[in-house]
Design an enzyme around this catalytic site. Structure first.
Site, PDB file in Angstrom:
ATOM      1  N   PRO A 143       0.783  -1.246   0.000  1.00 12.46           N
ATOM      2  CA  PRO A 143       0.000   0.000   0.000  1.00 12.46           C
ATOM      3  C   PRO A 143       0.809   1.287   0.000  1.00 12.46           C
ATOM      4  O   PRO A 143       0.828   2.038   0.974  1.00 12.46           O
ATOM      5  CB  PRO A 143      -0.840  -0.143   1.277  1.00 12.46           C
ATOM      6  CG  PRO A 143      -0.004  -0.965   2.182  1.00 12.46           C
ATOM      7  CD  PRO A 143       0.738  -1.925   1.293  1.00 12.46           C
ATOM      8  N   CYS A 144       1.447   1.582  -1.120  1.00  9.12           N
ATOM      9  CA  CYS A 144       2.231   2.810  -1.219  1.00  9.12           C
ATOM     10  C   CYS A 144       1.336   4.052  -1.208  1.00  9.12           C
ATOM     11  O   CYS A 144       1.836   5.162  -1.016  1.00  9.12           O
ATOM     12  CB  CYS A 144       3.134   2.784  -2.451  1.00  9.12           C
ATOM     13  SG  CYS A 144       2.272   2.525  -3.984  1.00  9.12           S
TER      14      CYS A 144
END
Length: 178
Positions: A143-144
């Site tokens: 989850p950047c």
């Protein structure tokens, strides 16, 4: 995936892939026998398939269903708990360390690039952390989108700031039960 195999465009690899319509656009999920190697977000199947074919030019690509990966990713889009799926990512040792740190950020929370650099043990590597986020091959499961600028503002996102904002809002909303 071994880095040398990736450098050769996935030569000798078999990658199955599937498309999914989601609330944030089209998703392409690509997987080897070890796990997800690519999760792309976009507006059209043609666009996403072209990106996959460019990245894995020498791999044998097979369009399919991928139920074992599609359903957990779809379930995640309606809830806060990230999918627990196997990954087969390729990157430098530093990138892999950053991507693992990203997976430790709880849904609904964010970190700055500086905080993430500290988490991976190299507080001066803020730009390298940002580059690793930009090179992330598996949106959502790594989850950047949970990384923001030092002032808390949204910064660049490979899949567009609108999608980043949607994902963050979804994660902060109370969980939906289906």
């Amino acid at each position: 995936m071994k880095h040398r195999v990736y450098r050769r465009g996935g030569q000798g690899m078999r990658i199955r892939y599937a498309f999914v319509d989601g609330p944030i656009g089209k998703l392409l999920i690509g997987a080897t026998e070890k796990g997800i190697c690519s999760l792309l977000l976009g507006d059209s199947e043609a666009e996403l398939e072209a990106v996959l074919r460019e990245e894995f030019a020498q791999a044998r690509l097979e369009r399919g269903v991928l139920t074992e990966y599609v359903q957990p990713v779809l379930d995640y889009l309606g809830k806060q708990t990230p999918p627990n799926v196997p990954l087969d990512l390729r990157g430098t040792a530093f990138q892999l360390k950053v991507w693992e740190a990203l997976r430790q950020i709880p849904a609904g929370e964010t970190r700055t690039y500086g905080e993430l650099a500290e988490l991976v043990g190299d507080p001066k590597a803020v730009r390298a952390v940002a580059a690793a986020c930009g090179a992330n091959p598996a949106a959502l499961v790594v989850p950047c989108h949970r990384v923001v600028g030092r002032d808390g503002q949204l910064t660049g996102y490979r899949w567009g700031l609108k999608r980043k904002q949607q994902l963050l809002e979804q994660e902060k909303a109370p969980p939906r039960f289906t």
